[in-house]
Design an enzyme around this catalytic site. Sequence first.
Site, PDB file in Angstrom:
ATOM      1  N   PRO A   1       0.832  -1.203   0.000  1.00 24.77           N
ATOM      2  CA  PRO A   1       0.000   0.000   0.000  1.00 24.77           C
ATOM      3  C   PRO A   1       0.867   1.254   0.000  1.00 24.77           C
ATOM      4  CG  PRO A   1      -0.005  -1.057   2.158  1.00 24.77           C
ATOM      5  CD  PRO A   1       0.694  -1.992   1.231  1.00 24.77           C
TER       6      PRO A   1
ATOM      7  N   TYR B   1       1.255   5.761  13.246  1.00 29.38           N
ATOM      8  CA  TYR B   1      -0.147   6.171  13.171  1.00 29.38           C
ATOM      9  C   TYR B   1      -0.908   5.655  14.389  1.00 29.38           C
ATOM     10  CZ  TYR B   1       1.439   7.590   8.598  1.00 29.38           C
ATOM     11  OH  TYR B   1       2.152   8.186   7.586  1.00 29.38           O
TER      12      TYR B   1
ATOM     13  N   ARG C   1       8.301   1.197  -3.671  1.00 28.81           N
ATOM     14  CA  ARG C   1       9.051   2.027  -4.612  1.00 28.81           C
ATOM     15  C   ARG C   1       9.532   1.212  -5.813  1.00 28.81           C
ATOM     16  NH1 ARG C   1      10.096   3.742   0.531  1.00 28.81           N
ATOM     17  NH2 ARG C   1       9.964   5.990   0.931  1.00 28.81           N
TER      18      ARG C   1
END
Length: 370
Positions: free
Chosen positions: A23, A182, A324
């Site tokens: 993701p 997070y 990436r």
Amino acid sequence: MSALFSPIELRGLSLPNRIMVAPMCQYSAVNGEATDWHFTHINSLALSGAAMFCIEATGVEAIGRITPGCLGLWNEACEAALKPIIASVRKHSNTAIAIQLAHAGRKASSQRPWEGGQLIPPDEGGWQPEAPSAVPHKQDEAPPRALDLPGLARVRDAFVAAAKRAMRLGLDAVELHCAHGYLLHQFLSPISNQRTDQYGGSLQNRMRFPLEVFEAIRAAVPPEKPVGIKVSATDWVEGGWDLSQTIELTKELKQRGVDWIDVSSGGVSPKQKIPLGPGYQVPLAKAIKAETGVTTIAVGLITQAKQAEEIIASGKADMVALARGMLYDPRWGWHAAAELGGHVSAPPPYWRAAPAEQKELFGNTRFGVR
């Protein structure tokens, strides 16, 4: 036979190889709604040769977005915007589609990375972030609002509602974002969690809310569909969350039916010292797999086919996820299959792309022109 291109079962989901498109935040949504950029991005990487594509970190609340451009799944408009994209992928690709459900916590209300990534004050178009404790991510930032018990229930219910929307969209799997500093990672780490109630202090207390959210999502997703979780296995900060605690969390998740652990690291503190290098997080996945037996996904600077093959063949992890590397080479899976002697699926208009020496790349297909 290539280990990377061997099949794997995740609950009721059968994958023909061990590659996932990780993701990747695109910061290109409008009010949480997917745009034509997402259509292009997702459909392109759905043809990468990976067995599974995971949609980027998707906010379960508007205030849970990292940036104003982050994708969401908190209302009908967000759900409707994803629907034609999913339909297009299904029409042209056999890849399984997962979604990563997320809440940014105290790292919410930030600028896009290419705009500096700094916290946006409410009077400049941002909003009030929420977190386990009123402790800012950076010392010079305004503190987040500490979540009270009704707030925790609201966030948990938002995760469940988003999971149900994902199921209505026909997605194949859900990954819970519990990494990169997070909200759920913030509960785990003593750096960000300084609560004194049942959700703070001891390891059991710090794990409590992430486990409650996982249990609620697992109950909302049909039993045949897998639910995994992404973790930061260490904060890379002394006195923070670490590998031994991650192993304990994984054992608790295993009892609750977790289907995979996606093993990343860092993100909760600007004081982190990360030893970057090819496959630098693979030892973390290896340790978790060895100690718990849970299916693990290795991530982080995995770019070469032989590197990925060695990770799977040696048992260090069960799958690899590339981010990436996939952006740089959207056909990474094809090229890895050609190098390792594996097979991938591709739509018929692309069958002619196989090199002369790799005619079996797409299986036993023929391409003739009269």
